[in-house]
Design a protein around this motif. Structure first.
Motif, PDB file in Angstrom:
ATOM      1  N   GLN A 135       0.834  -1.207   0.000  1.00 33.01           N
ATOM      2  CA  GLN A 135       0.000   0.000   0.000  1.00 33.01           C
ATOM      3  C   GLN A 135       0.864   1.251   0.000  1.00 33.01           C
ATOM      4  O   GLN A 135       0.554   2.223  -0.701  1.00 33.01           O
ATOM      5  CB  GLN A 135      -0.915   0.002   1.228  1.00 33.01           C
ATOM      6  CG  GLN A 135      -1.835   1.226   1.283  1.00 33.01           C
ATOM      7  CD  GLN A 135      -2.738   1.219   2.503  1.00 33.01           C
ATOM      8  OE1 GLN A 135      -2.845   0.215   3.196  1.00 33.01           O
ATOM      9  NE2 GLN A 135      -3.390   2.346   2.766  1.00 33.01           N
ATOM     10  N   ILE A 136       1.962   1.231   0.757  1.00 28.71           N
ATOM     11  CA  ILE A 136       2.874   2.377   0.786  1.00 28.71           C
ATOM     12  C   ILE A 136       3.454   2.636  -0.596  1.00 28.71           C
ATOM     13  O   ILE A 136       3.535   3.786  -1.054  1.00 28.71           O
ATOM     14  CB  ILE A 136       4.000   2.142   1.825  1.00 28.71           C
ATOM     15  CG1 ILE A 136       3.449   2.300   3.234  1.00 28.71           C
ATOM     16  CG2 ILE A 136       5.177   3.090   1.589  1.00 28.71           C
ATOM     17  CD1 ILE A 136       4.446   2.007   4.334  1.00 28.71           C
ATOM     18  N   VAL A 137       3.863   1.570  -1.277  1.00 28.13           N
ATOM     19  CA  VAL A 137       4.437   1.728  -2.625  1.00 28.13           C
ATOM     20  C   VAL A 137       3.404   2.321  -3.574  1.00 28.13           C
ATOM     21  O   VAL A 137       3.704   3.258  -4.337  1.00 28.13           O
ATOM     22  CB  VAL A 137       4.952   0.375  -3.158  1.00 28.13           C
ATOM     23  CG1 VAL A 137       5.365   0.498  -4.631  1.00 28.13           C
ATOM     24  CG2 VAL A 137       6.135  -0.101  -2.332  1.00 28.13           C
ATOM     25  N   MET A 138       2.169   1.817  -3.548  1.00 31.44           N
ATOM     26  CA  MET A 138       1.132   2.325  -4.450  1.00 31.44           C
ATOM     27  C   MET A 138       0.775   3.775  -4.138  1.00 31.44           C
ATOM     28  O   MET A 138       0.571   4.582  -5.049  1.00 31.44           O
ATOM     29  CB  MET A 138      -0.120   1.452  -4.375  1.00 31.44           C
ATOM     30  CG  MET A 138      -0.024   0.165  -5.171  1.00 31.44           C
ATOM     31  SD  MET A 138       0.515   0.405  -6.891  1.00 31.44           S
ATOM     32  CE  MET A 138      -0.630   1.627  -7.486  1.00 31.44           C
ATOM     33  N   GLU A 139       0.720   4.131  -2.848  1.00 33.12           N
ATOM     34  CA  GLU A 139       0.437   5.519  -2.478  1.00 33.12           C
ATOM     35  C   GLU A 139       1.555   6.447  -2.957  1.00 33.12           C
ATOM     36  O   GLU A 139       1.289   7.568  -3.420  1.00 33.12           O
ATOM     37  CB  GLU A 139       0.269   5.630  -0.962  1.00 33.12           C
ATOM     38  CG  GLU A 139      -1.037   5.028  -0.441  1.00 33.12           C
ATOM     39  CD  GLU A 139      -1.103   5.030   1.074  1.00 33.12           C
ATOM     40  OE1 GLU A 139      -0.098   5.386   1.720  1.00 33.12           O
ATOM     41  OE2 GLU A 139      -2.168   4.670   1.617  1.00 33.12           O
ATOM     42  N   THR A 140       2.804   5.978  -2.865  1.00 28.74           N
ATOM     43  CA  THR A 140       3.941   6.772  -3.344  1.00 28.74           C
ATOM     44  C   THR A 140       3.873   6.952  -4.853  1.00 28.74           C
ATOM     45  O   THR A 140       4.100   8.045  -5.379  1.00 28.74           O
ATOM     46  CB  THR A 140       5.271   6.089  -2.954  1.00 28.74           C
ATOM     47  OG1 THR A 140       5.308   5.896  -1.540  1.00 28.74           O
ATOM     48  CG2 THR A 140       6.455   6.945  -3.373  1.00 28.74           C
ATOM     49  N   VAL A 141       3.542   5.885  -5.565  1.00 25.84           N
ATOM     50  CA  VAL A 141       3.405   5.955  -7.030  1.00 25.84           C
ATOM     51  C   VAL A 141       2.302   6.935  -7.412  1.00 25.84           C
ATOM     52  O   VAL A 141       2.479   7.789  -8.295  1.00 25.84           O
ATOM     53  CB  VAL A 141       3.122   4.554  -7.611  1.00 25.84           C
ATOM     54  CG1 VAL A 141       2.679   4.664  -9.079  1.00 25.84           C
ATOM     55  CG2 VAL A 141       4.350   3.665  -7.500  1.00 25.84           C
ATOM     56  N   ASP A 142       1.148   6.836  -6.744  1.00 29.34           N
ATOM     57  CA  ASP A 142       0.029   7.733  -7.051  1.00 29.34           C
ATOM     58  C   ASP A 142       0.398   9.194  -6.809  1.00 29.34           C
ATOM     59  O   ASP A 142       0.055  10.080  -7.608  1.00 29.34           O
ATOM     60  CB  ASP A 142      -1.190   7.365  -6.199  1.00 29.34           C
ATOM     61  CG  ASP A 142      -1.827   6.052  -6.626  1.00 29.34           C
ATOM     62  OD1 ASP A 142      -1.557   5.612  -7.765  1.00 29.34           O
ATOM     63  OD2 ASP A 142      -2.568   5.459  -5.820  1.00 29.34           O
ATOM     64  N   GLN A 143       1.104   9.436  -5.702  1.00 30.68           N
ATOM     65  CA  GLN A 143       1.505  10.808  -5.363  1.00 30.68           C
ATOM     66  C   GLN A 143       2.449  11.378  -6.434  1.00 30.68           C
ATOM     67  O   GLN A 143       2.307  12.529  -6.857  1.00 30.68           O
ATOM     68  CB  GLN A 143       2.168  10.825  -3.988  1.00 30.68           C
ATOM     69  CG  GLN A 143       2.506  12.209  -3.452  1.00 30.68           C
ATOM     70  CD  GLN A 143       3.919  12.631  -3.808  1.00 30.68           C
ATOM     71  OE1 GLN A 143       4.831  11.817  -3.806  1.00 30.68           O
ATOM     72  NE2 GLN A 143       4.090  13.915  -4.099  1.00 30.68           N
ATOM     73  N   LEU A 144       3.396  10.556  -6.890  1.00 32.48           N
ATOM     74  CA  LEU A 144       4.339  11.018  -7.905  1.00 32.48           C
ATOM     75  C   LEU A 144       3.661  11.187  -9.265  1.00 32.48           C
ATOM     76  O   LEU A 144       3.994  12.095 -10.021  1.00 32.48           O
ATOM     77  CB  LEU A 144       5.514  10.038  -8.008  1.00 32.48           C
ATOM     78  CG  LEU A 144       6.468  10.046  -6.804  1.00 32.48           C
ATOM     79  CD1 LEU A 144       7.473   8.898  -6.907  1.00 32.48           C
ATOM     80  CD2 LEU A 144       7.205  11.377  -6.697  1.00 32.48           C
ATOM     81  N   ARG A 145       2.723  10.324  -9.581  1.00 28.57           N
ATOM     82  CA  ARG A 145       1.986  10.470 -10.843  1.00 28.57           C
ATOM     83  C   ARG A 145       1.187  11.770 -10.860  1.00 28.57           C
ATOM     84  O   ARG A 145       1.052  12.414 -11.905  1.00 28.57           O
ATOM     85  CB  ARG A 145       1.057   9.285 -11.039  1.00 28.57           C
ATOM     86  CG  ARG A 145       1.749   8.027 -11.559  1.00 28.57           C
ATOM     87  CD  ARG A 145       0.809   6.846 -11.586  1.00 28.57           C
ATOM     88  NE  ARG A 145       1.397   5.688 -12.252  1.00 28.57           N
ATOM     89  CZ  ARG A 145       0.904   4.460 -12.196  1.00 28.57           C
ATOM     90  NH1 ARG A 145      -0.218   4.239 -11.501  1.00 28.57           N
ATOM     91  NH2 ARG A 145       1.493   3.478 -12.835  1.00 28.57           N
ATOM     92  N   ASN A 146       0.651  12.151  -9.709  1.00 26.02           N
ATOM     93  CA  ASN A 146      -0.155  13.371  -9.632  1.00 26.02           C
ATOM     94  C   ASN A 146       0.694  14.634  -9.569  1.00 26.02           C
ATOM     95  O   ASN A 146       0.309  15.681 -10.096  1.00 26.02           O
ATOM     96  CB  ASN A 146      -1.076  13.320  -8.407  1.00 26.02           C
ATOM     97  CG  ASN A 146      -2.166  12.282  -8.552  1.00 26.02           C
ATOM     98  OD1 ASN A 146      -2.641  12.032  -9.651  1.00 26.02           O
ATOM     99  ND2 ASN A 146      -2.558  11.658  -7.453  1.00 26.02           N
ATOM    100  N   SER A 147       1.875  14.546  -8.913  1.00 25.73           N
ATOM    101  CA  SER A 147       2.698  15.742  -8.724  1.00 25.73           C
ATOM    102  C   SER A 147       3.677  15.977  -9.870  1.00 25.73           C
ATOM    103  O   SER A 147       4.125  17.098 -10.088  1.00 25.73           O
ATOM    104  CB  SER A 147       3.480  15.640  -7.399  1.00 25.73           C
ATOM    105  OG  SER A 147       4.380  14.548  -7.423  1.00 25.73           O
TER     106      SER A 147
END
Length: 258
Positions: free
Chosen positions: A110-122
């Motif tokens: 979950q941490i990895v996916m949240e990090t990926v989502d944050q970077l995709r958005n930013s």
């Protein structure tokens, strides 16, 4: 017994010399660390001060284009200082806790996916290059959620910065063959790193290319932080790279007992 008594002074002397050498090595490392940290902070600080003095000149300060450009550079330099101070604080905190291994089960997937989502958005352009391969229903790891989030963010950011624009950043998270570890890997397609640099990549402030690292906003502490986090979690870090092709960072983390 007589021989042992004869050797005792020499054994004690050897031990004392060994301890003295270790103490001096630690003092040298501490002095180098302070010198490097001071240099890394003073460089952007000098730039900011210089631009403030320039803007104080009416000829430059009253020109909107010049003022806007200089203020943008000053903002970038202060961001660098802020990131460096933040990394220094993180490093200090992790080092203080290195003999206190985490005990809490953490959903690292979950941490990895949240990090990926944050970077995709930013980071819209480079974020779109991230490709993810995460096995379903992975077990939790024993860890510190905040530090593992920092680990994932540092490794992904490095891959996005040093990989070539438009090339994929491959993120995978799978169980090891034995099932006792999770294997987290991030691969980029970039210039790669020469073999002689690989053993020193986790040293504080070590840079393969200082100019490029500063250009992309690196503090020189990212991989050092990752190494300290991995060590505290009793994991294993491996960096493989081929010049002209790219770099893969792999991390093994122990899973939580059922």
């Amino acid at each position: 017994s007589t021989q042992a008594k004869t050797l005792f002074p020499y054994t004690t002397l050897f031990r004392s010399l060994h301890e003295l050498t270790a103490i001096r090595a630690m003092e040298r490392m501490r002095a180098d660390f302070v010198a490097n940290a001071s240099h890394e902070l003073l460089t952007p600080l000098a730039a900011v001060k210089g631009f403030i003095e320039t803007l104080d000149d009416p000829a430059a300060g009253e020109d909107p284009a010049t003022r806007s450009r200089f203020l943008g550079i000053m903002a970038k330099e202060t961001d660098r200082m802020q990131a460096l101070v933040r990394d220094l604080m993180s490093l200090s905190r992790i080092e203080a806790e290195k003999y206190d291994p985490p005990q809490t089960p953490v959903d690292f997937a979950q941490i990895v996916m949240e990090t990926v989502d944050q970077l995709r958005n930013s980071q819209k352009d480079r974020g779109a290059d991230i490709a993810v391969d995460i096995t379903a229903d992975l077990p939790a790891v024993i860890g510190d959620a905040g530090q593992l989030r920092q680990l994932a963010n540092n490794i992904l950011n490095n891959a996005m910065k040093y990989g070539k624009d438009g090339t994929p950043v491959l993120v995978s998270l799978v169980s090891s063959r034995s099932g006792a570890m999770l294997n987290f890997a991030v691969a980029d397609e970039g210039d790669g790193i020469a073999p002689e640099h690989l053993p020193r990549l986790t040293e504080r402030f070590y840079r393969v290319d200082s100019g490029r690292s500063r250009l992309v906003g690196g503090t020189g502490l990212g991989l050092s932080l990752v190494k300290h986090i991995v060590d505290r979690h009793r994991g294993h870090l491996e960096i493989r790279s081929t010049v002209g092709k790219g770099t893969t960072v792999s991390i093994l983390l122990p899973v939580s007992p059922a």
